[in-house]
Design an enzyme around this catalytic site. Sequence first.
Site: not given
Length: 333
Positions: A23, A84, A115, A138, A140, A142, A184
């Site tokens: 992403g 991806r 990730d 990212t 996110d 994370d 997500r």
Amino acid sequence: MYRLPALEPVRPLRRIALLTSGGDAPGMNAAIRAVVRSARTEGVDVLGYSRGFTGLVNGDMRPLTSASVASILHRGGTQLKSDRCDAFREAPVRWQCAEQLREMEIDGLVVIGGDGSLTGARLLYEETGFPVIGIPATIDNDIQGSDETIGFDTAVNTALDAIDRIRDTANSHERLFLVEVMGRNSGFIAAQAGIAGGAELILVPERRIDLDQVCRSLRESRESGKASSSIILVAEGRKPGRTQRLAQALEERGHEPRLCILGHTQRGGNPTGRDRVLASCLGTMAVAYLANGQQGVMLGIQDRAVVAVPLAAIGERQQLDPSMLDLALTLQR
Ligand code: F6P
């Protein structure tokens, strides 16, 4: 600002390659620019693969010069495109890619992504020994091993801008809004934007939604007279439709929520100053680490300093500190 380690160049680099994968995240362009310009300053050639690992698999690449990365620092998205790539999940495909990289006399590959992309980078390095450096990008936030990822700050500010606007209309009509943000698997955007936007409740994928508690909080907040409107920030979670289901459940309990899904607006837009600086530091240091002979590492930020973390040490996703959610609740009381 970040502290950058001083690294001695011990390995002469002739040519390196880079790609952006997974992403997209605002600031990826700034990272591309930093890799290219710092490499070119040392006379190192740079090749950019298109569409992430897909470009690597298909040998789809082009030379990048200092001029070709002009005027991209402030732009969202990625000039190299992203993807991806399912094919890259196969070990024989990764072997072919490493062979191709060696045939082209490429001394190292910089992988900019989240990730899944860093997992691909790790496997390429572990299985084939090809020198790889990862850069965490990212929205996110994370990735274990780095306090920050490229794109997170921009995504939070994009969400915050929307929350502030929604607050105006929510106040005027004394309404309840459910605002869905991305995430997500992780609630970093929800937690950060929720605290900064004064959300009455923050619902993250890390915690199960307790409908009774949501209704109780809404009632308490109205009864206390502190808020005439309510905003619940919901991270999208793993199962699509999480926020719609919550809206429906609240309707069945007599509430009249309005729903706003921010979706991919959070992935685009000009990166914030903070993301541009972060990307510039990590991109520049990726070249310095390669020249220093280091490989199989991801560059990250720990205690405001750029550090190298072995790709093999990046395990599970970085976990949201629950005390941030408790803080948000305290401030609503
Ligand atoms: O980039 C991370 C992320 O934005 C997640 O928060 C989100 O769930 C996912 O990507 C959606 O990505 P896509 O629509 O590209 O599959």
